[in-house]
Design an enzyme around this catalytic site. Structure first.
Site, PDB file in Angstrom:
ATOM      1  N   GLU A 199       0.823  -1.218   0.000  1.00 45.75           N
ATOM      2  CA  GLU A 199       0.000   0.000   0.000  1.00 45.75           C
ATOM      3  C   GLU A 199       0.856   1.266   0.000  1.00 45.75           C
ATOM      4  O   GLU A 199       0.547   2.261  -0.670  1.00 45.75           O
ATOM      5  CB  GLU A 199      -0.891  -0.011   1.251  1.00 45.75           C
ATOM      6  CG  GLU A 199      -1.789   1.185   1.408  1.00 45.75           C
ATOM      7  CD  GLU A 199      -2.850   1.277   0.319  1.00 45.75           C
ATOM      8  OE1 GLU A 199      -3.753   0.442   0.298  1.00 45.75           O
ATOM      9  OE2 GLU A 199      -2.750   2.186  -0.522  1.00 45.75           O
TER      10      GLU A 199
ATOM     11  N   VAL B 230       2.536   3.473  -3.275  1.00 42.92           N
ATOM     12  CA  VAL B 230       1.903   4.450  -4.167  1.00 42.92           C
ATOM     13  C   VAL B 230       1.190   5.526  -3.357  1.00 42.92           C
ATOM     14  O   VAL B 230       0.350   5.219  -2.508  1.00 42.92           O
ATOM     15  CB  VAL B 230       0.866   3.778  -5.100  1.00 42.92           C
ATOM     16  CG1 VAL B 230       0.259   4.811  -6.054  1.00 42.92           C
ATOM     17  CG2 VAL B 230       1.490   2.641  -5.879  1.00 42.92           C
TER      18      VAL B 230
ATOM     19  N   GLY C 139      14.442  18.863   0.429  1.00 44.61           N
ATOM     20  CA  GLY C 139      14.483  17.414   0.664  1.00 44.61           C
ATOM     21  C   GLY C 139      13.335  16.655   0.024  1.00 44.61           C
ATOM     22  O   GLY C 139      13.044  15.528   0.409  1.00 44.61           O
TER      23      GLY C 139
ATOM     24  N   LYS D 199       4.765   3.868  -9.963  1.00 45.23           N
ATOM     25  CA  LYS D 199       3.488   3.845  -9.227  1.00 45.23           C
ATOM     26  C   LYS D 199       2.329   3.498 -10.171  1.00 45.23           C
ATOM     27  O   LYS D 199       1.417   2.766  -9.794  1.00 45.23           O
ATOM     28  CB  LYS D 199       3.270   5.199  -8.554  1.00 45.23           C
ATOM     29  CG  LYS D 199       4.325   5.483  -7.468  1.00 45.23           C
ATOM     30  CD  LYS D 199       4.305   6.942  -7.045  1.00 45.23           C
ATOM     31  CE  LYS D 199       5.357   7.253  -6.005  1.00 45.23           C
ATOM     32  NZ  LYS D 199       5.562   8.698  -5.819  1.00 45.23           N
TER      33      LYS D 199
END
Ligand code: HSE
Length: 438
Positions: free
Chosen positions: A127, A130, A185, A203
């Site tokens: 899970e 993505v 970042g 994804k």
């Protein structure tokens, strides 16, 4: 009790550990499970992560976790292919369930990993791979199980969305916006994955596999990044009523599915145009439910940790209720009736149709527009609008053309021909346009 071992104590590992420790009571009340974080392995156990762990929990001994007979669920959070794949396969062969946030690994090696898991009767939860905190895999797998999925599309890379948002709001160029994303970042270790559409393609391959019951098909995803988009393109798109977004699109029709990631012009009044910064948003269109939309944080320690823990809990429930029962590719117990999935072929990018934005770079001389529009016409590409600003006789200027719906095949041929014209000074950029045809 469900014993958990985490491999990788970085950003997501820390978020996951924090949730398991700090929300232990609520997780237990809701699930009826006692999830016990037994060990966390990392190469660096000296660095402070701002979280207090029980003594002896942190170790450098990854093999100790993989081989620990008491550990039921191994959580891989180191990312990348090597050695993550090796750790996961070893854990599966030791009959441990696996949870991972590793999108690159699942998208490219997931077929082998799931086959191995099926062979050994264990589950693999991904899970968190993505859209971070958005439970999109559960939505497709469970919430929308009654639907044929017509399309899944959206913004699933926060970094490129941040860059495009910055370019749009502040009129800055791509390279400056990328530097800012890196400073904050947001970008992956290798920013190429974010800006060239590779992370989105990982994804998308995962989402499409679940939506269309096809193998993970990362190599078949058409990938185009945002590096050629200039602030000028964003400005022209704005004048035409659009924003530019990096969209990942899976669309099914006639037994074929399109899998593509590319910059896309989206009408300004569409919700997806308003998804800014590092946020993700995914539309899923089902034949029964119609349009549904999911929005949230696509990355970060706690959102991603939230997804990891939800997989641990799901697996924990199955361990307790159905010990030893085999699982299928969707993670649905095989005791349920086997599915008979429709088999989709993947459509090549050449076979899609769309509206197109073209940025030609041509010398400012009389008759150039008619030359270019002549080639477009020869290839069945009909023009909806044209912009040419300013006058710089003899110099190269951008000439913007928006087309009606055309075949990508024809666009490729026309652009190749136009780029060979002596009056054209630079390679043409084209961007696919979503929305209703005017
Ligand atoms: N680099 C990814 C993004 C992180 O920008 O969305 C989450 O997968």
């Amino acid at each position: 009790m469900v014993n958990v071992g985490i491999i990788g104590f970085g950003t997501v590992g820390t978020g996951t550990a924090r949730i398991l420790l700090e929300n232990k009571d609520i997780i237990s009340q809701r699930s009826g499970l006692d999830i016990n974080l037994k060990k966390i392995a990392d190469l660096n156990i000296k660095k402070s992560r701002g979280i207090k762990l029980p003594k002896g929990m942190l170790t450098t001994d990854t093999a100790g976790i993989i081989n620990d007979p008491e550990i039921h669920v191994v959580v891989e959070l180191i990312g990348g292919i090597k050695p993550a794949k090796d750790f996961i396969l070893k854990a599966i062969r030791n009959k441990k369930h696996v949870v991972t946030a590793n999108k690159a690994l699942i998208a490219t090696e997931g077929n082998e990993i799931l086959a191995e898991a099926e062979k050994h009767g264990v589950e693999v939860g991904f899970e968190a791979s993505v859209a971070g905190g958005i439970p999109i895999i559960k939505i497709i797998k469970e919430g929308l199980i009654a639907n044929r999925i017509l399309a899944v599309y959206g913004i699933i890379n926060g970094t490129s969305n941040y860059i495009l948002t910055k370019m749009t709001d502040e009129g800055i160029e791509f390279s400056d916006a990328l530097k800012e994303a890196q400073r904050l970042g947001y970008a992956e270790a290798d920013p190429t994955f974010d800006i060239e559409g590779i992370d989105s393609a990982h994804k998308l391959a995962i989402l499409a596999s679940l939506a269309y019951d096809i193998p993970f098909s990362f190599n078949d995803v058409y990938k185009e990044g945002i590096t050629r988009i200039t602030s000028q393109d964003i400005g022209f798109a704005g004048e035409l009523g659009y924003k530019i977004k990096l969209l990942a699109i899976a669309k099914a029709s006639d037994g074929k599915v399109e899998l593509r990631v590319h910059p896309t012009m989206v009408p300004k009044d569409y919700f997806i145009s308003k998804v800014d910064g590092v946020f993700n948003a995914i539309y899923v269109q089902g034949d029964a439910v119609g349009d549904t939309l999911y929005y949230g944080r696509g990355a970060g320690d706690m959102p991603t940790g939230s997804a990891v823990v939800s997989d641990i809990v799901d697996i924990g429930k199955k361990i307790v209720k159905c010990q030893g029962v085999k699982v299928s590719r969707r993670g649905i117990l095989e005791t349920l009736k086997p599915r008979n999935p429709e088999t989709f072929k993947i459509k090549k990018i050449e076979d899609i149709e769309a509206m197109y934005y073209f940025r030609f770079t041509a010398y400012d001389k009389p008759g150039i527009l008619s030359k270019i529009s002549g080639v477009l016409g020869d290839h069945d590409i009909s023009i909806a609008s044209v912009i040419q600003k300013g006058r710089r006789v003899g110099e190269a200027v951008p000439l913007i053309v928006l087309s009606h719906t055309a075949k990508e095949k024809d666009v490729i041929k026309a652009v190749r021909e136009i780029d060979r014209l002596p009056v054209v000074a630079d390679e043409t950029l084209y961007v696919r346009v979503e929305g209703k045809e005017e």
